[in-house]
Motif scaffolding. Structure first.
Motif, PDB file in Angstrom:
ATOM      1  N   THR A   1     -34.335 110.336   9.839  1.00 13.48           N
ATOM      2  CA  THR A   1     -33.836 109.159  10.547  1.00 13.48           C
ATOM      3  C   THR A   1     -34.957 108.196  10.898  1.00 13.48           C
TER       4      THR A   1
ATOM      5  N   ASN B   1     -29.839 104.048  13.804  1.00 16.82           N
ATOM      6  CA  ASN B   1     -29.389 105.422  13.936  1.00 16.82           C
ATOM      7  C   ASN B   1     -29.529 105.895  15.382  1.00 16.82           C
TER       8      ASN B   1
ATOM      9  N   LYS C   1     -37.576 102.383   1.371  1.00 16.05           N
ATOM     10  CA  LYS C   1     -36.572 102.911   0.446  1.00 16.05           C
ATOM     11  C   LYS C   1     -37.234 103.712  -0.674  1.00 16.05           C
TER      12      LYS C   1
ATOM     13  N   VAL D   1     -31.764 109.271   1.250  1.00 19.79           N
ATOM     14  CA  VAL D   1     -32.126 109.684   2.596  1.00 19.79           C
ATOM     15  C   VAL D   1     -32.018 111.194   2.800  1.00 19.79           C
TER      16      VAL D   1
ATOM     17  N   ASP E   1     -34.941 104.182  10.692  1.00 17.53           N
ATOM     18  CA  ASP E   1     -33.561 103.685  10.696  1.00 17.53           C
ATOM     19  C   ASP E   1     -33.232 103.238  12.127  1.00 17.53           C
TER      20      ASP E   1
ATOM     21  N   ALA F   1     -37.204 105.123   5.207  1.00 15.47           N
ATOM     22  CA  ALA F   1     -36.059 104.222   5.334  1.00 15.47           C
ATOM     23  C   ALA F   1     -36.447 102.761   5.192  1.00 15.47           C
ATOM     24  N   GLU F   2     -37.672 102.426   5.585  1.00 16.28           N
ATOM     25  CA  GLU F   2     -38.112 101.040   5.521  1.00 16.28           C
ATOM     26  C   GLU F   2     -38.470 100.624   4.098  1.00 16.28           C
TER      27      GLU F   2
ATOM     28  N   TRP G   1     -38.066 110.911   2.953  1.00 18.53           N
ATOM     29  CA  TRP G   1     -37.551 109.569   2.710  1.00 18.53           C
ATOM     30  C   TRP G   1     -38.109 108.552   3.713  1.00 18.53           C
TER      31      TRP G   1
END
Length: 282
Positions: free
Chosen positions: A112, A118, A252, A242, A115, A249-250, A247
């Motif tokens: 997470t 989230n 990708k 994800v 994100d 998130a910023e 992973w």
């Protein structure tokens, strides 16, 4: 302070909470288990003798803080359900009030980090804002729950939504909970504070599960049945990438080096991580 953490409070006695309690106790730690409704006799009988149980309204910050103070808690481990993660602000406030040295939020799933929308990531931001150090654990999917998600027992084949080409981290309950108990009692506080631990028991794409379960893969638009909506949502999420504990998130993309998927595995020396096949006796 450089001494190892000695006293723990675990919030929630479910599928993850109870094994963590037992794992911490096996490491010689003092443990109090907090439960809103208490525990039934069956669960109480399985607890180690030295583990205390406190029935408390976990929405009452003052009451929770009093328990933390009474047991001189160093570390709070939250294992509350994903639907209630936002309520952890109460636990953080109680931890701050009682002088707790480390808060472990209820992550225990996919990455997470980064994100901003989230709820789990918002708890980290809140923890930072009040000045309580945290340690977060990413393990990807729980391996034991995999057959339910892909419907292999019901349909005799793997049913997935999406392309199914993204790598996914899978970690068994015993590995997740054992790792948490081990590092929290073995690493110095400075090695735990404001750190993310990315573990991985096995790694595969959803398409590769066909070979692992020795069956065909069927691509569908959605999963039907009582848990179909949840399964469809989860499969669409992991299809974005994800599902890997590495992973980003910023960006990708997969993180590398000390932040790669499974990068924390080595902190549990000599441990054998269970594969998907081992967990499901394939």
């Amino acid at each position: 302070m450089s001494s190892l953490h000695q006293s723990f409070a675990v919030v929630g006695g479910g599928k993850l909470g109870m094994p963590i309690v037992k794992g911490l106790s096996a490491q010689g730690a003092t443990v109090v288990l907090l439960s809103r409704s208490g525990l039934d006799d069956t669960k109480l009988e399985t607890l180690p003798a030295k583990v205390s149980v406190a029935k408390v309204d976990t929405a009452d910050s003052a009451a929770v803080a009093a328990i933390f103070e009474q047991h001189k808690v160093d570390v709070v481990v939250s294992t509350i359900s994903s639907g209630a993660v936002g309520a952890q602000t109460v636990l953080v406030d109680a931890a701050k009030s009682a002088g707790v040295r480390l808060f472990v939020p209820s992550e225990f799933g996919m990455s997470t980090e980064g994100d901003v929308n989230n709820p789990k990531n918002k708890i980290i931001a809140y923890t930072e804002s009040v000045g309580v150090p945290y340690a977060r654990f990413f393990n990807g999917m729980i391996t034991e729950f995999l057959p339910m998600l892909i419907g292999v027992k019901e349909h005799g084949k793997v049913r997935i939504v999406g392309k199914g080409d993204a790598p996914v981290s899978f970690t068994s309950i015993v590995d997740v909970t054992g790792f948490v108990a081990y590092v929290l009692t073995s690493l110095a506080p400075s090695e735990l504070e404001n750190r993310t631990f990315r573990i991985e028991g096995d790694r595969a794409t959803m398409n590769e599960l066909g070979g692992i379960f020795n069956t065909e893969v069927e691509h569908v638009d959605e999963i039907s049945g009582p848990m179909g909506g949840f399964a469809t949502m989860m499969l669409r999420i992991v299809d974005t990438g994800v599902g890997s504990t590495g992973w980003d998130a910023e960006k990708k993309a997969e993180k590398t080096g000390s932040e790669a998927a499974g990068s924390a595995n080595g902190l549990w020396p000599g441990h054998h991580w269970k594969s998907i096949k081992e967990v499901h006796n394939l």
